[in-house]
Design a protein around this motif. Sequence first.
Motif, short mmCIF file in Angstrom:
data_model
loop_
_atom_site.label_atom_id
_atom_site.label_comp_id
_atom_site.label_asym_id
_atom_site.label_seq_id
_atom_site.Cartn_x
_atom_site.Cartn_y
_atom_site.Cartn_z
N GLU A 1 33.12 29.75 38.44
CA GLU A 1 32.37 30.51 37.72
C GLU A 1 31.56 29.48 36.55
OE1 GLU A 1 35.39 33.00 40.18
OE2 GLU A 1 35.14 31.20 38.95
N LEU A 2 33.00 29.73 36.02
CA LEU A 2 32.40 28.71 34.07
C LEU A 2 31.85 27.25 33.98
CD1 LEU A 2 35.96 30.16 32.18
CD2 LEU A 2 33.54 31.40 32.25
N VAL A 3 31.88 26.73 35.13
CA VAL A 3 31.58 25.17 35.58
C VAL A 3 29.94 26.11 36.08
CG1 VAL A 3 30.98 23.69 36.63
CG2 VAL A 3 33.64 24.11 35.96
N LEU A 4 29.80 26.69 37.08
CA LEU A 4 28.63 27.20 37.37
C LEU A 4 27.33 27.36 35.91
CD1 LEU A 4 26.17 27.93 39.39
CD2 LEU A 4 27.05 30.65 39.76
N ALA A 5 28.15 28.07 35.46
CA ALA A 5 27.34 28.66 33.83
C ALA A 5 26.93 27.67 33.38
CB ALA A 5 28.17 29.74 33.16
N LEU A 6 27.96 26.56 33.48
CA LEU A 6 27.86 25.07 32.54
C LEU A 6 26.54 24.44 33.44
CD1 LEU A 6 27.10 22.73 30.19
CD2 LEU A 6 29.70 22.46 31.81
N MET A 7 26.45 23.73 34.42
CA MET A 7 25.71 23.39 35.75
C MET A 7 24.26 23.74 36.47
SD MET A 7 28.30 21.64 38.34
CE MET A 7 28.54 22.64 39.40
N GLY A 8 24.22 25.05 36.21
CA GLY A 8 23.45 26.10 36.04
C GLY A 8 22.82 26.36 34.62
N VAL B 1 9.32 18.17 35.17
CA VAL B 1 10.57 17.47 35.33
C VAL B 1 11.55 16.83 34.62
CG1 VAL B 1 10.18 15.25 35.60
CG2 VAL B 1 8.82 16.04 36.85
N ARG B 2 11.69 17.29 34.00
CA ARG B 2 12.08 17.82 31.98
C ARG B 2 13.48 18.86 33.04
NH1 ARG B 2 8.52 16.76 26.91
NH2 ARG B 2 7.61 15.06 27.16
N PHE B 3 12.57 20.05 32.98
CA PHE B 3 14.17 21.02 33.94
C PHE B 3 14.57 20.08 34.51
CE2 PHE B 3 12.76 25.04 32.15
CZ PHE B 3 12.47 24.89 31.01
N TRP B 4 13.97 19.01 35.38
CA TRP B 4 15.25 18.81 36.55
C TRP B 4 15.90 17.52 36.00
CZ3 TRP B 4 10.87 16.68 40.67
CH2 TRP B 4 10.72 17.59 41.61
N ILE B 5 15.38 17.07 35.12
CA ILE B 5 16.58 16.34 34.20
C ILE B 5 18.20 16.43 33.73
CG2 ILE B 5 16.76 14.40 31.89
CD1 ILE B 5 13.77 13.35 32.74
N LEU C 1 25.69 16.50 35.91
CA LEU C 1 27.60 15.32 35.93
C LEU C 1 27.46 16.31 34.56
CD1 LEU C 1 24.74 11.98 35.03
CD2 LEU C 1 26.54 13.07 37.46
N CYS C 2 27.67 17.37 33.70
CA CYS C 2 28.95 17.57 32.94
C CYS C 2 29.74 18.47 33.81
CB CYS C 2 27.70 18.38 31.46
SG CYS C 2 27.31 17.52 30.50
N GLY C 3 29.03 19.34 34.43
CA GLY C 3 30.09 20.38 34.98
C GLY C 3 31.61 18.98 35.99
N LEU C 4 30.81 18.20 36.49
CA LEU C 4 31.69 17.36 37.56
C LEU C 4 32.36 16.59 36.83
CD1 LEU C 4 29.33 15.73 40.03
CD2 LEU C 4 30.62 17.02 40.26
N ALA C 5 32.10 16.14 34.88
CA ALA C 5 33.52 15.14 34.02
C ALA C 5 34.49 16.84 33.79
CB ALA C 5 32.96 15.57 33.16
N THR C 6 34.74 17.77 33.96
CA THR C 6 35.16 18.63 34.18
C THR C 6 36.49 19.00 34.99
OG1 THR C 6 34.70 20.77 35.46
CG2 THR C 6 33.83 20.44 33.40
N LEU C 7 36.13 18.23 36.08
CA LEU C 7 37.28 17.67 37.02
C LEU C 7 38.35 16.39 36.17
CD1 LEU C 7 35.43 16.33 40.43
CD2 LEU C 7 36.90 18.54 40.28
N LYS C 8 38.03 15.83 35.59
CA LYS C 8 39.16 15.06 34.64
C LYS C 8 39.14 14.93 33.34
CE LYS C 8 40.87 11.33 36.12
NZ LYS C 8 41.73 11.17 36.44
N LEU C 9 38.02 15.78 33.30
CA LEU C 9 38.34 15.60 31.46
C LEU C 9 39.74 17.30 31.01
CD1 LEU C 9 35.11 14.90 30.27
CD2 LEU C 9 36.91 14.06 29.94
#
Length: 360
Positions: free
Chosen positions: A287-294, A340-344, A351-359
């Motif tokens: 849920e906390l990663v959702l707040a980051l990715m979203g 497009v800027r919101f997409w970027i 990517l930051c959310g996926l990085a939480t898997l290792k960091l």
Amino acid sequence: MLLWLASLLENYFHAFNVFQYLTFRTILSALTALFVALLLGPFFIRRLTRHQIGQVVRADGPQSHLKKAGTPTMGGTLILIAITISTLLWGDLTNRYVWVVLLETLGFGLIGWYDDYRKLLLKDSRGLPAKKKYLFQSIVALAGVTYLYFSALMPAETELFVPFFKNVLIELGPVYLFFSYFVIVGTSNAVNLTDGLDGLAILPSVMIIAAFGVFAYVTGNFHFSTYLMIPYIPGVGELVIICGAIVGAGLGFLWYNTYPAQVFMGDVGALGLGAAIGTIAVIVRQELVLALMGGVFVLETVSVILQVVSFRLTGKRIFKMAPIHHHFELKGWPEPRVIVRFWIITFILVLCGLATLKLR
């Protein structure tokens, strides 16, 4: 359905064993949903146009939006149909998590459909009254989280996982019900608020769901979850199938929703997609990663809250218009630039959310 059939044929033809692999079925799920959306898209657009189910544009909004009046809406029905067909074909229908996500998605989608129906076909400008809308959302969300809470087989299913920290799990107990309910309802409405420009909500939803597909895969795999030090929850890996279906359906819809949009998803699509994202985040304990990715969804929601609070307390508005994507439009940004800027931004946050898997 096809997984069951393949398991029978596997006894006679060894090649059917390939259907047991999650990755293979995920690819087929995404492609099936994509083709269903692409093939049915023109039919839906023609039907919506014929029945004059068109977008109503606010007169006080950006003037560039006036030309969108009459554009077919309620196209989110196409997304839900594609997701349902693909999930039922390629998912393991004995998996409880698949059914929870699918039913939450369809439940919220039905609420959105009724809201759209009242606004567009019954010509009720209010649509479904806010209190009733929130009540129905609460019933559907609480039904799902209550089932998840009482059917939990291990503590990890109801603990709050804190990213960036090793082995930090907070036992929520009954608070899990309120917290998970808030995540699902909040995410659903946040996606709905974001759905104000062509393709603005759908692609971020696709990117976030794709990332949660990765989380679901590793969470449901004992070796990966142990290596990454995240909760291991048996059976969660099957959610990759419905994640693939949502990605495929979303991309298929984007084909017709990209600027200038031929069709809008309406509340039926936005509420359903938001509920899917929130429910999957709850099940995979991220849920906390959702707040980051979203982050884009969070920003849009917070902008509305700040605008309302500021106006009621001081009589002044913080933004030219809320949600914040309209603020940038009124500042002179062309609509495609905002989109497009919101997409970027979402891509970076995912990517930051996926990085939480290792960091950690």
